[in-house]
Design an enzyme around this catalytic site. Structure first.
Site, PDB file in Angstrom:
ATOM      1  N   CYS A 102       0.965  -0.772   0.266  1.00  0.00           N
ATOM      2  CA  CYS A 102      -0.111  -0.177   0.205  1.00  0.00           C
ATOM      3  C   CYS A 102       0.876   1.400  -0.048  1.00  0.00           C
ATOM      4  CB  CYS A 102      -1.054  -0.096   1.191  1.00  0.00           C
ATOM      5  SG  CYS A 102      -1.947   0.941   1.675  1.00  0.00           S
ATOM      6  N   HIS A 144      -9.186  -3.303  -1.975  1.00  0.00           N
ATOM      7  CA  HIS A 144      -7.968  -2.475  -1.094  1.00  0.00           C
ATOM      8  C   HIS A 144      -8.278  -1.283  -0.885  1.00  0.00           C
ATOM      9  CE1 HIS A 144      -3.520  -1.765  -0.169  1.00  0.00           C
ATOM     10  NE2 HIS A 144      -4.115  -1.120  -0.508  1.00  0.00           N
ATOM     11  N   GLU A 145      -9.252  -0.595  -2.201  1.00  0.00           N
ATOM     12  CA  GLU A 145      -8.638   1.171  -2.729  1.00  0.00           C
ATOM     13  C   GLU A 145     -10.131   1.317  -1.348  1.00  0.00           C
ATOM     14  OE1 GLU A 145      -6.610   2.225  -3.227  1.00  0.00           O
ATOM     15  OE2 GLU A 145      -5.812   1.307  -3.904  1.00  0.00           O
ATOM     16  N   HIS A 148     -10.361   1.403   2.173  1.00  0.00           N
ATOM     17  CA  HIS A 148      -9.317   2.689   2.297  1.00  0.00           C
ATOM     18  C   HIS A 148     -10.717   3.946   3.324  1.00  0.00           C
ATOM     19  CE1 HIS A 148      -5.024   2.644   2.093  1.00  0.00           C
ATOM     20  NE2 HIS A 148      -5.054   1.888   0.795  1.00  0.00           N
TER      21      HIS A 148
END
Ligand code: ZN
Length: 191
Positions: A102, A144-145, A148
């Site tokens: 990341c 994953h994104e 956030h």
């Protein structure tokens, strides 16, 4: 071209819940500039994606793109995608164990379980609605994104902390086995 500073783990903004934006906000010069900045920053850092909170903006926007990425050469390509106000639905329980890094966690990688089959609904930068199925590593990149936007880092999902490595030690001791396993996975799933 504006490359923004990427916040690193420990910055409290990375742990906040980002808010949805309205269509009017999305159309505003400020939000369109933020999207351009995210794309420039992602490119400059060779990231596969970046989310607005990583540059300190707590809105539900992320950009994703995988071309020939030196950070992740085994990832299937993903065209430049701007994701606004995404909603993810897991389609089944199939999981894949992916080694992730990341931009907000410098020089660290670790293994994370991601759903293999997801449905994601989002607006693009023009407010056009998309409703798409994503699979395999591409689905993992989206998860994953989008994590956030909820203040979640891949570190939180590392299921065995013994898989944590620096990038250098990953290259030295773990890359070959991971690439062999994940290449077979990508060939089976197709993305
Ligand atoms: Zn990240």
């Amino acid at each position: 071209m504006t490359v923004r500073e990427i916040l690193h783990v420990g910055n409290p903004l990375l742990r906040e819940l980002s808010r949805e934006i309205t269509r009017d906000e999305l159309a505003s010069p400020k939000m369109q500039q933020l999207i351009d900045d995210l794309i420039d920053t992602m490119h400059a850092a060779n990231g596969a994606g970046i989310a607005a909170p990583q540059v300190g903006e707590l809105v539900r926007i992320a950009t994703i793109e995988v071309t020939d990425n030196p950070r992740y050469p085994y990832k299937p390509r993903i065209p430049l995608t701007v994701v606004v106000n995404p909603v993810v639905e897991f389609l089944d329980d199939e999981m894949v164990d992916v080694n992730e890094g990341c931009l907000s966690v410098p020089n660290m990688r670790g293994n994370v379980l991601r759903h293999v089959n997801i449905r994601v609904r989002y607006w693009d930068r023009h407010g056009v609605e998309h409703d798409e199925i994503k699979r395999g590593l591409t689905a993992g990149t989206f998860q994953h994104e989008l994590d956030h936007l909820d203040g979640v880092l891949f570190l939180d999902r590392v299921h065995d902390t013994r898989t944590l490595t620096t990038w250098e030690q990953f290259e030295r001791y773990h890359r070959a086995a991971f690439v062999e396993r994940i290449t077979a996975f990508v060939e089976r799933v197709g993305s």
